[in-house]
Design a protein around this motif. Structure first.
Motif, PDB file in Angstrom:
ATOM      1  N   GLY A 151     -28.252  -6.879   4.826  1.00  0.00           N
ATOM      2  CA  GLY A 151     -28.023  -5.900   3.767  1.00  0.00           C
ATOM      3  C   GLY A 151     -27.209  -4.739   4.301  1.00  0.00           C
ATOM      4  O   GLY A 151     -27.267  -4.415   5.491  1.00  0.00           O
ATOM      5  N   THR A 152     -26.440  -4.108   3.423  1.00  0.00           N
ATOM      6  CA  THR A 152     -25.584  -2.992   3.828  1.00  0.00           C
ATOM      7  C   THR A 152     -26.328  -1.678   3.675  1.00  0.00           C
ATOM      8  O   THR A 152     -26.893  -1.394   2.618  1.00  0.00           O
ATOM      9  CB  THR A 152     -24.300  -2.973   2.977  1.00  0.00           C
ATOM     10  N   LEU A 153     -26.323  -0.893   4.744  1.00  0.00           N
ATOM     11  CA  LEU A 153     -26.917   0.442   4.718  1.00  0.00           C
ATOM     12  C   LEU A 153     -25.952   1.407   4.020  1.00  0.00           C
ATOM     13  O   LEU A 153     -24.732   1.231   4.112  1.00  0.00           O
ATOM     14  CB  LEU A 153     -27.177   0.942   6.150  1.00  0.00           C
ATOM     15  N   PRO A 154     -26.469   2.447   3.359  1.00  0.00           N
ATOM     16  CA  PRO A 154     -25.588   3.426   2.711  1.00  0.00           C
ATOM     17  C   PRO A 154     -25.028   4.446   3.703  1.00  0.00           C
ATOM     18  O   PRO A 154     -24.454   5.452   3.295  1.00  0.00           O
ATOM     19  CB  PRO A 154     -26.516   4.095   1.690  1.00  0.00           C
ATOM     20  N   LEU A 214     -35.954   3.918   1.878  1.00  0.00           N
ATOM     21  CA  LEU A 214     -34.618   3.376   1.655  1.00  0.00           C
ATOM     22  C   LEU A 214     -34.745   1.967   1.096  1.00  0.00           C
ATOM     23  O   LEU A 214     -35.469   1.142   1.646  1.00  0.00           O
ATOM     24  CB  LEU A 214     -33.869   3.354   2.996  1.00  0.00           C
ATOM     25  N   LYS A 215     -34.039   1.694   0.001  1.00  0.00           N
ATOM     26  CA  LYS A 215     -34.013   0.352  -0.587  1.00  0.00           C
ATOM     27  C   LYS A 215     -32.702  -0.333  -0.196  1.00  0.00           C
ATOM     28  O   LYS A 215     -31.647   0.279  -0.259  1.00  0.00           O
ATOM     29  CB  LYS A 215     -34.138   0.425  -2.098  1.00  0.00           C
ATOM     30  N   ILE A 216     -32.816  -1.596   0.214  1.00  0.00           N
ATOM     31  CA  ILE A 216     -31.640  -2.368   0.631  1.00  0.00           C
ATOM     32  C   ILE A 216     -31.692  -3.730  -0.041  1.00  0.00           C
ATOM     33  O   ILE A 216     -32.719  -4.418   0.001  1.00  0.00           O
ATOM     34  CB  ILE A 216     -31.604  -2.575   2.162  1.00  0.00           C
ATOM     35  N   GLU A 217     -30.590  -4.141  -0.643  1.00  0.00           N
ATOM     36  CA  GLU A 217     -30.486  -5.498  -1.180  1.00  0.00           C
ATOM     37  C   GLU A 217     -30.007  -6.400  -0.049  1.00  0.00           C
ATOM     38  O   GLU A 217     -28.962  -6.161   0.558  1.00  0.00           O
ATOM     39  CB  GLU A 217     -29.507  -5.567  -2.348  1.00  0.00           C
ATOM     40  N   HIS A 240     -24.917  -2.630   8.884  1.00  0.00           N
ATOM     41  CA  HIS A 240     -25.590  -3.797   8.303  1.00  0.00           C
ATOM     42  C   HIS A 240     -26.968  -3.944   8.940  1.00  0.00           C
ATOM     43  O   HIS A 240     -27.084  -4.068  10.165  1.00  0.00           O
ATOM     44  CB  HIS A 240     -24.776  -5.069   8.504  1.00  0.00           C
ATOM     45  N   PHE A 241     -27.993  -3.950   8.093  1.00  0.00           N
ATOM     46  CA  PHE A 241     -29.381  -4.110   8.510  1.00  0.00           C
ATOM     47  C   PHE A 241     -29.700  -5.593   8.421  1.00  0.00           C
ATOM     48  O   PHE A 241     -29.526  -6.209   7.366  1.00  0.00           O
ATOM     49  CB  PHE A 241     -30.285  -3.295   7.576  1.00  0.00           C
ATOM     50  N   VAL A 242     -30.161  -6.188   9.525  1.00  0.00           N
ATOM     51  CA  VAL A 242     -30.360  -7.635   9.586  1.00  0.00           C
ATOM     52  C   VAL A 242     -31.773  -7.940  10.071  1.00  0.00           C
ATOM     53  O   VAL A 242     -32.232  -7.385  11.062  1.00  0.00           O
ATOM     54  CB  VAL A 242     -29.340  -8.293  10.550  1.00  0.00           C
ATOM     55  N   VAL A 265     -35.088  -7.244  14.367  1.00  0.00           N
ATOM     56  CA  VAL A 265     -34.351  -6.433  13.396  1.00  0.00           C
ATOM     57  C   VAL A 265     -33.135  -5.880  14.124  1.00  0.00           C
ATOM     58  O   VAL A 265     -33.251  -5.273  15.192  1.00  0.00           O
ATOM     59  CB  VAL A 265     -35.222  -5.301  12.827  1.00  0.00           C
ATOM     60  N   ILE A 266     -31.968  -6.117  13.540  1.00  0.00           N
ATOM     61  CA  ILE A 266     -30.691  -5.885  14.210  1.00  0.00           C
ATOM     62  C   ILE A 266     -29.797  -4.982  13.364  1.00  0.00           C
ATOM     63  O   ILE A 266     -29.820  -5.038  12.137  1.00  0.00           O
ATOM     64  CB  ILE A 266     -29.974  -7.242  14.434  1.00  0.00           C
ATOM     65  N   LEU A 267     -28.977  -4.194  14.047  1.00  0.00           N
ATOM     66  CA  LEU A 267     -27.896  -3.449  13.412  1.00  0.00           C
ATOM     67  C   LEU A 267     -26.610  -4.189  13.753  1.00  0.00           C
ATOM     68  O   LEU A 267     -26.328  -4.453  14.926  1.00  0.00           O
ATOM     69  CB  LEU A 267     -27.845  -2.016  13.957  1.00  0.00           C
ATOM     70  N   TYR A 268     -25.832  -4.519  12.714  1.00  0.00           N
ATOM     71  CA  TYR A 268     -24.575  -5.233  12.915  1.00  0.00           C
ATOM     72  C   TYR A 268     -23.439  -4.378  12.372  1.00  0.00           C
ATOM     73  O   TYR A 268     -23.508  -3.897  11.236  1.00  0.00           O
ATOM     74  CB  TYR A 268     -24.634  -6.597  12.229  1.00  0.00           C
TER      75      TYR A 268
END
Length: 186
Positions: free
Chosen positions: A96-99, A82-85, A123-125, A116-119
């Motif tokens: 970055g926003t997850l799809p 998975l690629k995340i900007e 949102h991958f943080v 590493v956090i889920l918001y």
């Protein structure tokens, strides 16, 4: 001298209570999970495979927490990388926003470099600074310092790639093994 409780139905002596309550509290704290103390490596991560986080020619390894959020992320990564900007936010994290959305397991935690956090579920943080908030802890980047994270991810935007670490057994194999062990134990 052991002092007996005034209640005849009590099984504990007064001294027993003195020692039992701290022991129970210690046990509860130690089983709280990944979010309980971010200064240590996440605990009990034996069933989930490690995740690689790559950016700018460098790869970090993340040990996932044992929660439904991290399990769901691993299941998504079993289908491919998975690629995340990611963008810098507040000088303490990359976001970055997850799809897709993942289940949330929010708890009040104190973040540290490498957490590493889920918001908000999608949102991958990646933290390189500290923060205290109600968040879902996905895992911890193994052995990464704040300086290494800043050097790799920089101060602006960065594209990262998430993938399962090669040589890991997929989570579905662990679930099948656990089911087989339960059936044979009966």
């Amino acid at each position: 001298m052991i002092l007996k409780s005034d209640k005849s139905t009590s099984r504990f002596t007064a001294w027993g209570r003195v020692f039992a309550i701290p022991a129970l509290l210690f046990t509860w704290i130690n089983t709280w999970g990944c979010e309980r103390n971010n200064e240590q490596e996440p605990q009990n991560m034996e069933t989930l495979p490690k995740i690689e986080i790559s950016a700018n020619g460098r790869t970090f390894t993340m040990t996932p927490c044992e929660n439904s959020s991290a399990s769901a992320l691993v299941e998504k990564l079993e289908k491919g990388s998975l690629k995340i900007e990611m963008e810098d936010y507040a000088g303490m994290e990359k976001v970055g926003t997850l799809p897709f959305s993942l289940p949330q397991n929010n708890r009040q935690i104190q973040t540290n470099a490498g957490d590493v956090i889920l918001y908000l579920g999608n949102h991958f943080v990646i933290y390189y600074g500290t923060n205290s908030w109600s968040l879902t802890h996905l895992g911890k980047i193994d052995g990464a310092t704040r300086e290494q994270l800043l050097e790799t991810f920089g101060t602006g935007s960065v594209n990262i790639t998430l993938s399962l670490k090669k040589g890991n057994r997929p989570i579905t194999e662990f679930h099948n093994l656990q089911e087989l062990l339960k059936k044979t134990a009966r």
